[in-house]
Design an enzyme around this catalytic site. Structure first.
Site, PDB file in Angstrom:
ATOM      1  N   GLU A 196       0.841  -1.203   0.000  1.00 30.50           N
ATOM      2  CA  GLU A 196       0.000   0.000   0.000  1.00 30.50           C
ATOM      3  C   GLU A 196       0.879   1.258   0.000  1.00 30.50           C
ATOM      4  O   GLU A 196       0.718   2.144   0.845  1.00 30.50           O
ATOM      5  CB  GLU A 196      -0.912  -0.026   1.232  1.00 30.50           C
ATOM      6  CG  GLU A 196      -2.334   0.286   0.892  1.00 30.50           C
ATOM      7  CD  GLU A 196      -3.291   0.133   2.057  1.00 30.50           C
ATOM      8  OE1 GLU A 196      -3.884  -0.935   2.178  1.00 30.50           O
ATOM      9  OE2 GLU A 196      -3.466   1.098   2.824  1.00 30.50           O
ATOM     10  N   GLU A 319      -5.085  -8.312  -1.150  1.00 26.64           N
ATOM     11  CA  GLU A 319      -6.043  -8.259  -0.034  1.00 26.64           C
ATOM     12  C   GLU A 319      -7.444  -8.089  -0.594  1.00 26.64           C
ATOM     13  O   GLU A 319      -7.649  -7.253  -1.477  1.00 26.64           O
ATOM     14  CB  GLU A 319      -5.736  -7.059   0.880  1.00 26.64           C
ATOM     15  CG  GLU A 319      -4.394  -7.143   1.564  1.00 26.64           C
ATOM     16  CD  GLU A 319      -4.079  -5.926   2.428  1.00 26.64           C
ATOM     17  OE1 GLU A 319      -5.014  -5.245   2.884  1.00 26.64           O
ATOM     18  OE2 GLU A 319      -2.881  -5.660   2.641  1.00 26.64           O
TER      19      GLU A 319
END
Ligand code: AHR
Length: 519
Positions: A196, A319
Protein backbone atom coordinates in the site's frame (compact mmCIF):
# COMPACT_ATOMS: atom_id res chain seq x y z
CA UNK A 1 -35.13 -2.46 -6.67
CA UNK A 2 -35.58 -3.74 -10.27
CA UNK A 3 -35.47 -7.38 -11.24
CA UNK A 4 -34.26 -8.57 -14.70
CA UNK A 5 -33.21 -11.77 -16.40
CA UNK A 6 -29.61 -11.62 -17.56
CA UNK A 7 -27.17 -13.69 -19.50
CA UNK A 8 -23.94 -13.43 -17.53
CA UNK A 9 -20.51 -13.83 -19.24
CA UNK A 10 -21.80 -12.52 -22.54
CA UNK A 11 -22.62 -8.90 -23.42
CA UNK A 12 -25.38 -7.98 -20.99
CA UNK A 13 -28.99 -7.80 -22.18
CA UNK A 14 -32.13 -7.71 -20.14
CA UNK A 15 -34.82 -10.32 -20.77
CA UNK A 16 -37.67 -8.39 -19.16
CA UNK A 17 -39.11 -7.86 -15.74
CA UNK A 18 -39.84 -10.87 -13.60
CA UNK A 19 -41.47 -11.17 -10.20
CA UNK A 20 -41.58 -14.88 -9.53
CA UNK A 21 -41.94 -16.49 -6.11
CA UNK A 22 -39.26 -18.97 -7.13
CA UNK A 23 -36.35 -18.29 -9.43
CA UNK A 24 -35.10 -20.37 -12.34
CA UNK A 25 -31.67 -20.12 -13.95
CA UNK A 26 -29.71 -22.05 -16.50
CA UNK A 27 -25.99 -22.73 -16.74
CA UNK A 28 -24.29 -23.86 -19.94
CA UNK A 29 -20.88 -25.54 -19.59
CA UNK A 30 -18.72 -24.69 -22.59
CA UNK A 31 -16.29 -27.56 -23.10
CA UNK A 32 -15.24 -26.32 -26.52
CA UNK A 33 -13.45 -23.38 -25.01
CA UNK A 34 -10.13 -24.08 -23.25
CA UNK A 35 -10.07 -22.56 -19.77
CA UNK A 36 -7.00 -21.58 -17.79
CA UNK A 37 -5.63 -23.43 -14.79
CA UNK A 38 -6.88 -21.99 -11.49
CA UNK A 39 -3.61 -21.60 -9.55
CA UNK A 40 -3.98 -22.83 -6.00
CA UNK A 41 -2.67 -19.41 -4.89
CA UNK A 42 -6.13 -17.96 -5.74
CA UNK A 43 -6.97 -19.50 -2.34
CA UNK A 44 -4.21 -17.53 -0.57
CA UNK A 45 -4.40 -16.12 2.95
CA UNK A 46 -3.08 -13.03 4.68
CA UNK A 47 -1.78 -12.71 8.25
CA UNK A 48 -0.79 -9.42 9.83
CA UNK A 49 0.41 -8.29 13.24
CA UNK A 50 -3.03 -6.84 13.85
CA UNK A 51 -5.31 -7.53 16.80
CA UNK A 52 -5.40 -11.24 17.53
CA UNK A 53 -4.42 -12.56 14.15
CA UNK A 54 -0.93 -13.60 15.20
CA UNK A 55 -1.01 -13.44 19.01
CA UNK A 56 -3.92 -15.50 20.33
CA UNK A 57 -4.91 -16.56 16.82
CA UNK A 58 -2.03 -18.43 15.23
CA UNK A 59 0.49 -18.20 18.06
CA UNK A 60 0.10 -18.60 21.81
CA UNK A 61 3.69 -19.50 22.73
CA UNK A 62 5.02 -22.76 24.13
CA UNK A 63 4.07 -21.94 27.73
CA UNK A 64 0.39 -21.30 27.02
CA UNK A 65 -2.27 -23.49 28.69
CA UNK A 66 -3.93 -23.57 25.25
CA UNK A 67 -2.83 -26.80 23.51
CA UNK A 68 -0.03 -25.90 21.13
CA UNK A 69 2.67 -27.38 18.96
CA UNK A 70 5.91 -25.39 19.33
CA UNK A 71 3.78 -22.38 20.32
CA UNK A 72 1.22 -22.60 17.46
CA UNK A 73 -2.39 -23.34 18.44
CA UNK A 74 -3.04 -27.00 17.66
CA UNK A 75 -6.70 -26.52 16.72
CA UNK A 76 -5.91 -23.66 14.35
CA UNK A 77 -3.00 -25.56 12.78
CA UNK A 78 -5.20 -28.56 12.05
CA UNK A 79 -7.99 -26.40 10.61
CA UNK A 80 -5.50 -24.68 8.30
CA UNK A 81 -4.02 -27.99 7.16
CA UNK A 82 -7.56 -29.18 6.32
CA UNK A 83 -8.09 -26.00 4.33
CA UNK A 84 -5.07 -26.67 2.06
CA UNK A 85 -3.75 -23.12 2.48
CA UNK A 86 -1.42 -22.60 -0.51
CA UNK A 87 0.25 -19.32 0.45
CA UNK A 88 0.36 -17.05 3.51
CA UNK A 89 1.26 -13.36 3.33
CA UNK A 90 3.03 -11.74 6.33
CA UNK A 91 3.79 -9.52 8.35
CA UNK A 92 1.31 -7.01 6.84
CA UNK A 93 -0.45 -4.96 5.55
CA UNK A 94 0.31 -1.58 6.99
CA UNK A 95 2.38 -3.23 9.73
CA UNK A 96 4.91 -4.43 7.13
CA UNK A 97 6.17 -0.91 6.40
CA UNK A 98 7.01 -0.31 10.06
CA UNK A 99 8.40 -3.78 10.73
CA UNK A 100 12.11 -4.22 11.31
CA UNK A 101 12.81 -7.91 10.95
CA UNK A 102 15.95 -7.92 13.07
CA UNK A 103 13.76 -7.10 16.10
CA UNK A 104 12.06 -10.47 15.64
CA UNK A 105 15.01 -12.88 15.74
CA UNK A 106 17.16 -14.30 18.54
CA UNK A 107 16.06 -15.25 22.09
CA UNK A 108 12.44 -14.14 22.54
CA UNK A 109 12.97 -12.55 25.95
CA UNK A 110 15.69 -10.31 24.49
CA UNK A 111 13.72 -9.02 21.52
CA UNK A 112 12.91 -5.31 21.61
CA UNK A 113 9.32 -4.11 21.76
CA UNK A 114 7.64 -1.55 19.51
CA UNK A 115 4.31 0.23 19.27
CA UNK A 116 2.01 -1.05 16.56
CA UNK A 117 0.91 2.44 15.52
CA UNK A 118 -1.40 1.27 12.74
CA UNK A 119 -3.42 -1.10 14.85
CA UNK A 120 -4.58 0.23 18.19
CA UNK A 121 -1.18 1.30 19.56
CA UNK A 122 -0.70 -2.22 20.89
CA UNK A 123 2.78 -3.00 22.19
CA UNK A 124 4.35 -5.61 19.94
CA UNK A 125 6.87 -7.80 21.73
CA UNK A 126 8.24 -9.36 18.53
CA UNK A 127 7.96 -12.86 19.97
CA UNK A 128 6.58 -13.96 16.60
CA UNK A 129 9.23 -13.21 14.00
CA UNK A 130 10.88 -14.66 10.91
CA UNK A 131 11.60 -18.12 12.37
CA UNK A 132 8.11 -18.44 13.84
CA UNK A 133 6.50 -17.42 10.53
CA UNK A 134 8.65 -19.48 8.18
CA UNK A 135 8.33 -22.56 10.41
CA UNK A 136 4.55 -22.08 10.51
CA UNK A 137 4.44 -22.16 6.71
CA UNK A 138 6.42 -25.39 6.73
CA UNK A 139 4.02 -26.92 9.27
CA UNK A 140 0.93 -25.94 7.29
CA UNK A 141 2.61 -26.84 4.00
CA UNK A 142 2.16 -23.47 2.31
CA UNK A 143 4.41 -20.99 0.50
CA UNK A 144 5.47 -17.96 2.54
CA UNK A 145 4.86 -14.52 1.04
CA UNK A 146 7.02 -11.90 2.76
CA UNK A 147 6.06 -8.22 2.52
CA UNK A 148 9.23 -6.14 2.80
CA UNK A 149 9.47 -2.72 4.41
CA UNK A 150 9.91 0.06 1.86
CA UNK A 151 8.02 2.78 3.77
CA UNK A 152 10.36 3.08 6.77
CA UNK A 153 13.01 0.42 6.17
CA UNK A 154 16.29 0.58 4.33
CA UNK A 155 17.48 -1.13 1.19
CA UNK A 156 20.18 -2.83 3.25
CA UNK A 157 17.60 -4.14 5.73
CA UNK A 158 15.51 -5.75 3.01
CA UNK A 159 18.57 -7.16 1.23
CA UNK A 160 19.85 -8.73 4.45
CA UNK A 161 16.43 -10.21 5.28
CA UNK A 162 16.44 -12.09 1.97
CA UNK A 163 19.99 -13.28 2.66
CA UNK A 164 19.02 -14.35 6.21
CA UNK A 165 16.11 -16.45 4.98
CA UNK A 166 17.57 -17.99 1.82
CA UNK A 167 21.36 -18.17 1.87
CA UNK A 168 23.00 -21.54 2.40
CA UNK A 169 26.53 -20.19 2.14
CA UNK A 170 29.11 -19.01 4.62
CA UNK A 171 27.52 -15.57 4.59
CA UNK A 172 27.04 -13.21 7.56
CA UNK A 173 23.25 -13.41 7.54
CA UNK A 174 23.16 -17.19 6.99
CA UNK A 175 25.52 -17.60 9.94
CA UNK A 176 23.32 -15.37 12.08
CA UNK A 177 20.35 -17.56 11.17
CA UNK A 178 22.33 -20.67 12.13
CA UNK A 179 23.24 -19.03 15.43
CA UNK A 180 19.49 -18.57 15.99
CA UNK A 181 18.84 -22.27 15.55
CA UNK A 182 18.05 -22.76 11.87
CA UNK A 183 20.77 -24.55 9.94
CA UNK A 184 19.21 -24.84 6.49
CA UNK A 185 17.71 -21.84 4.69
CA UNK A 186 14.01 -21.68 4.03
CA UNK A 187 12.62 -21.48 0.53
CA UNK A 188 11.21 -18.06 -0.28
CA UNK A 189 9.50 -17.36 -3.57
CA UNK A 190 7.04 -14.52 -3.02
CA UNK A 191 8.62 -11.22 -2.01
CA UNK A 192 6.49 -8.07 -1.81
CA UNK A 193 8.43 -4.83 -2.19
CA UNK A 194 6.31 -2.63 0.08
CA UNK A 195 2.58 -2.65 0.79
CA UNK A 196 0.00 0.00 0.00
CA UNK A 197 2.76 2.41 -0.95
CA UNK A 198 0.09 4.96 -1.98
CA UNK A 199 -1.19 4.99 1.62
CA UNK A 200 0.08 3.56 4.92
CA UNK A 201 3.18 2.29 3.12
CA UNK A 202 4.59 5.78 2.55
CA UNK A 203 1.90 7.93 0.86
CA UNK A 204 3.87 7.92 -2.36
CA UNK A 205 3.05 8.79 -5.92
CA UNK A 206 3.37 5.91 -8.39
CA UNK A 207 6.29 7.56 -10.20
CA UNK A 208 8.30 7.83 -6.97
CA UNK A 209 7.31 4.36 -5.78
CA UNK A 210 8.35 2.84 -9.12
CA UNK A 211 11.86 4.20 -8.72
CA UNK A 212 12.03 2.99 -5.14
CA UNK A 213 10.82 -0.43 -6.26
CA UNK A 214 13.61 -0.59 -8.84
CA UNK A 215 16.18 0.34 -6.22
CA UNK A 216 15.02 -1.96 -3.39
CA UNK A 217 14.44 -4.96 -5.63
CA UNK A 218 17.89 -4.65 -7.21
CA UNK A 219 19.51 -5.67 -3.95
CA UNK A 220 17.17 -8.54 -3.16
CA UNK A 221 19.54 -11.18 -4.47
CA UNK A 222 18.99 -14.82 -5.27
CA UNK A 223 21.05 -17.03 -2.98
CA UNK A 224 21.82 -20.74 -3.14
CA UNK A 225 19.46 -21.49 -6.02
CA UNK A 226 16.47 -19.78 -4.39
CA UNK A 227 14.30 -18.10 -7.06
CA UNK A 228 12.49 -14.93 -6.05
CA UNK A 229 9.19 -13.79 -7.52
CA UNK A 230 9.12 -10.04 -6.89
CA UNK A 231 5.85 -8.22 -6.37
CA UNK A 232 5.32 -4.49 -6.70
CA UNK A 233 2.88 -2.81 -4.36
CA UNK A 234 -0.17 -2.18 -6.51
CA UNK A 235 -3.27 -0.10 -6.71
CA UNK A 236 -6.25 0.36 -4.49
CA UNK A 237 -9.36 -0.80 -6.36
CA UNK A 238 -10.24 1.93 -8.91
CA UNK A 239 -6.80 3.59 -9.12
CA UNK A 240 -5.98 2.58 -12.70
CA UNK A 241 -3.34 5.28 -13.01
CA UNK A 242 -1.21 3.51 -10.36
CA UNK A 243 -1.17 0.32 -12.42
CA UNK A 244 -0.42 2.16 -15.65
CA UNK A 245 2.47 4.19 -14.23
CA UNK A 246 4.07 1.19 -12.48
CA UNK A 247 3.64 -1.05 -15.51
CA UNK A 248 5.45 1.49 -17.67
CA UNK A 249 8.13 2.48 -15.16
CA UNK A 250 8.92 -0.89 -13.58
CA UNK A 251 8.08 -3.23 -16.45
CA UNK A 252 9.93 -6.50 -16.48
CA UNK A 253 11.78 -5.77 -13.26
CA UNK A 254 8.76 -7.17 -11.43
CA UNK A 255 7.09 -10.56 -11.69
CA UNK A 256 3.76 -9.22 -10.54
CA UNK A 257 1.88 -6.16 -9.45
CA UNK A 258 -0.71 -6.34 -6.72
CA UNK A 259 -4.19 -4.91 -6.19
CA UNK A 260 -6.43 -4.49 -3.14
CA UNK A 261 -10.23 -4.49 -3.09
CA UNK A 262 -12.47 -4.54 -0.05
CA UNK A 263 -16.26 -4.86 -0.21
CA UNK A 264 -16.90 -1.72 1.86
CA UNK A 265 -20.42 -0.42 1.24
CA UNK A 266 -20.64 2.91 3.08
CA UNK A 267 -17.30 4.42 2.05
CA UNK A 268 -14.12 4.60 4.14
CA UNK A 269 -15.12 7.65 6.17
CA UNK A 270 -18.42 6.28 7.55
CA UNK A 271 -19.36 3.46 9.93
CA UNK A 272 -19.08 0.25 7.94
CA UNK A 273 -22.18 -1.42 9.36
CA UNK A 274 -22.71 -4.42 11.60
CA UNK A 275 -21.33 -7.78 10.51
CA UNK A 276 -24.40 -9.61 11.82
CA UNK A 277 -27.28 -7.15 12.00
CA UNK A 278 -28.14 -5.94 8.49
CA UNK A 279 -31.11 -5.34 6.21
CA UNK A 280 -31.92 -7.06 2.93
CA UNK A 281 -30.92 -3.86 1.12
CA UNK A 282 -27.52 -3.93 2.84
CA UNK A 283 -27.11 -7.60 1.95
CA UNK A 284 -27.74 -6.81 -1.72
CA UNK A 285 -25.45 -3.76 -1.67
CA UNK A 286 -22.66 -5.87 -0.18
CA UNK A 287 -22.95 -8.50 -2.87
CA UNK A 288 -23.23 -6.02 -5.72
CA UNK A 289 -20.14 -4.19 -4.44
CA UNK A 290 -18.42 -7.57 -4.20
CA UNK A 291 -19.18 -8.54 -7.81
CA UNK A 292 -18.07 -5.11 -9.03
CA UNK A 293 -14.54 -6.45 -8.52
CA UNK A 294 -14.99 -8.18 -11.88
CA UNK A 295 -14.99 -4.88 -13.78
CA UNK A 296 -12.08 -3.61 -11.64
CA UNK A 297 -9.97 -6.70 -12.40
CA UNK A 298 -10.85 -6.45 -16.09
CA UNK A 299 -9.75 -2.81 -16.28
CA UNK A 300 -6.42 -3.43 -14.53
CA UNK A 301 -5.83 -6.42 -16.81
CA UNK A 302 -6.68 -4.34 -19.90
CA UNK A 303 -4.00 -1.81 -18.90
CA UNK A 304 -1.50 -4.60 -18.30
CA UNK A 305 -2.35 -6.23 -21.65
CA UNK A 306 -1.73 -2.95 -23.44
CA UNK A 307 1.71 -2.44 -21.90
CA UNK A 308 2.89 -6.02 -21.37
CA UNK A 309 1.79 -7.64 -24.62
CA UNK A 310 3.64 -10.88 -23.88
CA UNK A 311 1.77 -11.38 -20.61
CA UNK A 312 4.94 -11.69 -18.50
CA UNK A 313 3.69 -9.76 -15.48
CA UNK A 314 1.01 -11.23 -13.24
CA UNK A 315 -1.72 -9.50 -11.28
CA UNK A 316 -2.07 -10.55 -7.62
CA UNK A 317 -4.98 -9.55 -5.46
CA UNK A 318 -3.04 -8.97 -2.24
CA UNK A 319 -6.04 -8.26 -0.03
CA UNK A 320 -9.80 -8.68 -0.47
CA UNK A 321 -12.92 -9.35 1.55
CA UNK A 322 -15.56 -7.68 3.70
CA UNK A 323 -14.86 -5.00 6.30
CA UNK A 324 -17.47 -4.33 9.03
CA UNK A 325 -17.57 -2.42 12.30
CA UNK A 326 -15.72 -4.30 15.03
CA UNK A 327 -17.71 -6.47 17.41
CA UNK A 328 -19.01 -4.57 20.42
CA UNK A 329 -16.60 -4.47 23.34
CA UNK A 330 -13.52 -5.26 21.22
CA UNK A 331 -10.58 -2.94 20.51
CA UNK A 332 -11.54 -0.74 17.50
CA UNK A 333 -7.98 -1.02 16.20
CA UNK A 334 -8.09 -4.81 16.11
CA UNK A 335 -10.69 -5.26 13.34
CA UNK A 336 -12.35 -8.28 14.95
CA UNK A 337 -15.62 -8.99 13.14
CA UNK A 338 -18.16 -11.81 12.99
CA UNK A 339 -18.77 -13.68 9.78
CA UNK A 340 -22.21 -14.68 8.48
CA UNK A 341 -23.75 -16.37 5.45
CA UNK A 342 -23.50 -12.95 3.79
CA UNK A 343 -19.70 -13.19 4.07
CA UNK A 344 -19.81 -16.77 2.80
CA UNK A 345 -21.69 -15.61 -0.29
CA UNK A 346 -19.14 -12.80 -0.79
CA UNK A 347 -16.45 -15.49 -0.71
CA UNK A 348 -18.11 -17.78 -3.26
CA UNK A 349 -19.07 -14.98 -5.66
CA UNK A 350 -15.52 -13.60 -5.49
CA UNK A 351 -13.87 -16.97 -6.09
CA UNK A 352 -16.21 -17.62 -9.04
CA UNK A 353 -15.01 -14.34 -10.57
CA UNK A 354 -11.32 -14.94 -9.83
CA UNK A 355 -11.51 -18.32 -11.64
CA UNK A 356 -12.38 -16.48 -14.86
CA UNK A 357 -9.32 -14.21 -14.90
CA UNK A 358 -6.45 -16.56 -14.14
CA UNK A 359 -4.76 -15.77 -17.45
CA UNK A 360 -3.30 -12.82 -15.49
CA UNK A 361 -4.69 -13.13 -11.99
CA UNK A 362 -2.40 -15.61 -10.28
CA UNK A 363 -3.00 -15.07 -6.57
CA UNK A 364 -5.67 -13.70 -4.23
CA UNK A 365 -5.22 -13.40 -0.47
CA UNK A 366 -8.34 -12.94 1.60
CA UNK A 367 -7.97 -10.58 4.58
CA UNK A 368 -7.29 -12.11 7.03
CA UNK A 369 -6.72 -15.68 8.16
CA UNK A 370 -7.69 -15.53 11.88
CA UNK A 371 -9.64 -12.99 14.00
CA UNK A 372 -9.28 -10.05 11.59
CA UNK A 373 -11.82 -8.88 8.96
CA UNK A 374 -13.27 -11.71 6.83
CA UNK A 375 -11.40 -14.45 8.61
CA UNK A 376 -11.45 -18.21 8.28
CA UNK A 377 -11.24 -18.80 12.01
CA UNK A 378 -12.22 -16.97 15.19
CA UNK A 379 -10.57 -17.73 18.50
CA UNK A 380 -12.07 -16.40 21.69
CA UNK A 381 -10.80 -13.07 22.90
CA UNK A 382 -10.63 -14.16 26.56
CA UNK A 383 -8.00 -16.78 25.90
CA UNK A 384 -10.29 -19.68 26.92
CA UNK A 385 -9.00 -21.78 24.07
CA UNK A 386 -12.21 -21.90 21.98
CA UNK A 387 -12.15 -21.78 18.21
CA UNK A 388 -14.86 -21.56 15.56
CA UNK A 389 -14.71 -22.04 11.83
CA UNK A 390 -16.54 -19.25 10.02
CA UNK A 391 -18.97 -19.68 7.10
CA UNK A 392 -16.16 -18.25 4.91
CA UNK A 393 -13.86 -21.07 6.07
CA UNK A 394 -16.44 -23.60 4.90
CA UNK A 395 -16.63 -22.01 1.45
CA UNK A 396 -12.84 -22.14 1.12
CA UNK A 397 -12.84 -25.79 2.21
CA UNK A 398 -15.68 -26.77 -0.15
CA UNK A 399 -14.02 -24.86 -3.02
CA UNK A 400 -10.56 -26.37 -2.41
CA UNK A 401 -11.42 -28.96 -5.13
CA UNK A 402 -10.90 -26.15 -7.67
CA UNK A 403 -7.27 -25.52 -6.63
CA UNK A 404 -4.96 -26.23 -9.59
CA UNK A 405 -7.90 -27.56 -11.64
CA UNK A 406 -8.69 -26.24 -15.13
CA UNK A 407 -11.51 -23.76 -15.30
CA UNK A 408 -14.44 -24.77 -17.51
CA UNK A 409 -15.90 -21.65 -19.12
CA UNK A 410 -19.66 -21.32 -18.67
CA UNK A 411 -22.58 -19.03 -19.35
CA UNK A 412 -25.40 -18.27 -16.95
CA UNK A 413 -28.91 -17.08 -17.68
CA UNK A 414 -30.27 -15.68 -14.45
CA UNK A 415 -32.26 -12.89 -12.84
CA UNK A 416 -30.47 -9.76 -11.82
CA UNK A 417 -31.33 -7.09 -9.32
CA UNK A 418 -30.51 -3.41 -9.65
CA UNK A 419 -29.51 -2.37 -6.15
CA UNK A 420 -30.18 0.91 -4.29
CA UNK A 421 -26.69 2.20 -5.07
CA UNK A 422 -27.01 1.58 -8.81
CA UNK A 423 -25.03 -1.60 -8.99
CA UNK A 424 -26.22 -4.93 -10.42
CA UNK A 425 -26.35 -8.34 -8.85
CA UNK A 426 -26.93 -11.56 -10.82
CA UNK A 427 -28.78 -13.92 -8.50
CA UNK A 428 -26.99 -17.08 -9.58
CA UNK A 429 -23.22 -17.44 -9.63
CA UNK A 430 -21.42 -20.58 -10.77
CA UNK A 431 -18.01 -22.00 -11.56
CA UNK A 432 -16.80 -25.35 -12.84
CA UNK A 433 -13.43 -27.01 -13.19
CA UNK A 434 -11.76 -30.28 -14.16
CA UNK A 435 -9.02 -31.49 -11.82
CA UNK A 436 -5.83 -33.40 -12.64
CA UNK A 437 -7.66 -36.74 -12.23
CA UNK A 438 -10.32 -35.70 -14.72
CA UNK A 439 -13.01 -35.12 -12.04
CA UNK A 440 -15.39 -32.25 -12.76
CA UNK A 441 -16.69 -30.08 -9.91
CA UNK A 442 -19.40 -27.47 -10.15
CA UNK A 443 -20.05 -24.84 -7.48
CA UNK A 444 -23.16 -22.67 -7.49
CA UNK A 445 -24.46 -19.89 -5.26
CA UNK A 446 -28.02 -18.71 -4.99
CA UNK A 447 -27.43 -15.09 -3.99
CA UNK A 448 -31.13 -14.29 -3.58
CA UNK A 449 -31.94 -13.08 -0.08
CA UNK A 450 -35.28 -14.86 0.01
CA UNK A 451 -36.06 -17.06 -3.02
CA UNK A 452 -35.28 -20.65 -3.76
CA UNK A 453 -33.75 -21.18 -7.17
CA UNK A 454 -34.08 -24.10 -9.57
CA UNK A 455 -31.04 -24.40 -11.79
CA UNK A 456 -30.65 -26.46 -14.93
CA UNK A 457 -27.06 -27.10 -15.90
CA UNK A 458 -26.49 -28.12 -19.51
CA UNK A 459 -23.47 -30.36 -19.21
CA UNK A 460 -22.17 -29.62 -22.72
CA UNK A 461 -21.79 -33.27 -23.71
CA UNK A 462 -20.12 -34.50 -20.51
CA UNK A 463 -21.05 -38.07 -19.74
CA UNK A 464 -22.42 -37.73 -16.20
CA UNK A 465 -24.46 -40.28 -14.26
CA UNK A 466 -24.49 -38.89 -10.75
CA UNK A 467 -23.79 -35.62 -8.97
CA UNK A 468 -23.40 -35.22 -5.22
CA UNK A 469 -21.56 -32.97 -2.84
CA UNK A 470 -22.13 -30.43 -0.09
CA UNK A 471 -24.33 -27.46 0.67
CA UNK A 472 -23.57 -24.53 2.96
CA UNK A 473 -26.70 -22.81 4.18
CA UNK A 474 -27.85 -20.88 7.20
CA UNK A 475 -31.34 -20.40 8.58
CA UNK A 476 -30.98 -16.71 7.73
CA UNK A 477 -28.59 -14.68 5.59
CA UNK A 478 -27.24 -13.35 8.90
CA UNK A 479 -26.62 -16.80 10.45
CA UNK A 480 -23.20 -17.26 12.02
CA UNK A 481 -21.18 -19.48 14.33
CA UNK A 482 -20.32 -18.62 17.91
CA UNK A 483 -18.21 -20.32 20.57
CA UNK A 484 -21.49 -21.45 22.19
CA UNK A 485 -22.98 -22.62 18.86
CA UNK A 486 -20.05 -23.44 16.58
CA UNK A 487 -22.12 -25.45 14.07
CA UNK A 488 -24.98 -23.07 13.29
CA UNK A 489 -23.56 -22.81 9.77
CA UNK A 490 -21.78 -25.94 8.67
CA UNK A 491 -21.71 -27.87 5.38
CA UNK A 492 -24.16 -30.74 4.94
CA UNK A 493 -24.41 -33.48 2.33
CA UNK A 494 -26.27 -32.44 -0.82
CA UNK A 495 -27.88 -35.34 -2.62
CA UNK A 496 -30.83 -33.69 -4.39
CA UNK A 497 -29.16 -33.28 -7.77
CA UNK A 498 -31.01 -34.96 -10.66
CA UNK A 499 -29.03 -35.95 -13.74
CA UNK A 500 -30.93 -36.74 -16.94
CA UNK A 501 -30.24 -36.51 -20.67
CA UNK A 502 -27.12 -34.42 -20.43
CA UNK A 503 -28.47 -32.00 -17.87
CA UNK A 504 -28.22 -31.58 -14.15
CA UNK A 505 -31.07 -30.09 -12.17
CA UNK A 506 -30.74 -28.73 -8.64
CA UNK A 507 -32.85 -26.64 -6.33
CA UNK A 508 -30.77 -24.26 -4.23
CA UNK A 509 -32.23 -22.52 -1.18
CA UNK A 510 -31.86 -18.74 -0.78
CA UNK A 511 -28.39 -17.44 0.22
CA UNK A 512 -26.72 -20.83 0.02
CA UNK A 513 -23.82 -22.44 -1.78
CA UNK A 514 -23.27 -25.91 -3.22
CA UNK A 515 -20.27 -27.77 -4.60
CA UNK A 516 -20.93 -30.97 -6.53
CA UNK A 517 -18.70 -33.66 -7.94
CA UNK A 518 -19.93 -35.06 -11.25
CA UNK A 519 -19.39 -38.77 -11.91
O1 AHR B 1 -6.10 -5.76 6.17
C1 AHR B 1 -6.10 -4.60 6.93
C2 AHR B 1 -5.37 -3.46 6.24
O2 AHR B 1 -6.03 -3.11 5.06
C3 AHR B 1 -3.96 -3.74 5.79
O3 AHR B 1 -3.03 -3.60 6.80
C4 AHR B 1 -3.75 -2.71 4.73
O4 AHR B 1 -2.83 -3.14 3.75
C5 AHR B 1 -5.14 -2.48 4.17
O5 AHR B 1 -5.47 -1.14 4.15
Amino acid sequence: MKHFKLLVSLPMFAMGLTAQAQLTSTVQLDLNQQGYVIPKEIYGQFSEHLGQCIYGGLWVGENSPIPNEQGYRKDVLQALKDLKVPVLRWPGGCFADEYHWMDGIGPRDKRPTMVNTNWGGTVEDNSFGTHEFMNLCELIGCEPYISGNVGSGTVEEMAKWVEYMTSDGDSPMANLRRQNGREKPWKLKFLGVGNESWGCGGNMRPEFYSDLYRRYSTYCREFSGNKLYKIASGASDYDYNWTEVCMKAIGNKMNAISLQYYSVINGWDKPKGSATDFTTAEYLRTLSKCVEIESVIKKHIAIMDEIDKKGRIDLLLDEWGTWWDVEEGTNPGWLFQQNTMRDAVVASLSLDIFHKYTRRLKMANIAQIVNVLQSMILTDQEGQGHMVLTPTYHVFRMYSVHQDATNIPLQILTDIIDTEDNRRLPLLSATASKDKNGKVHVSMTNASPDKTQTVTVNLGGLNVKTAAGEILQGKAMGSYNTFAKPNEVTPAKFTDAKVKKGTLEVTIPAHSIITLELN
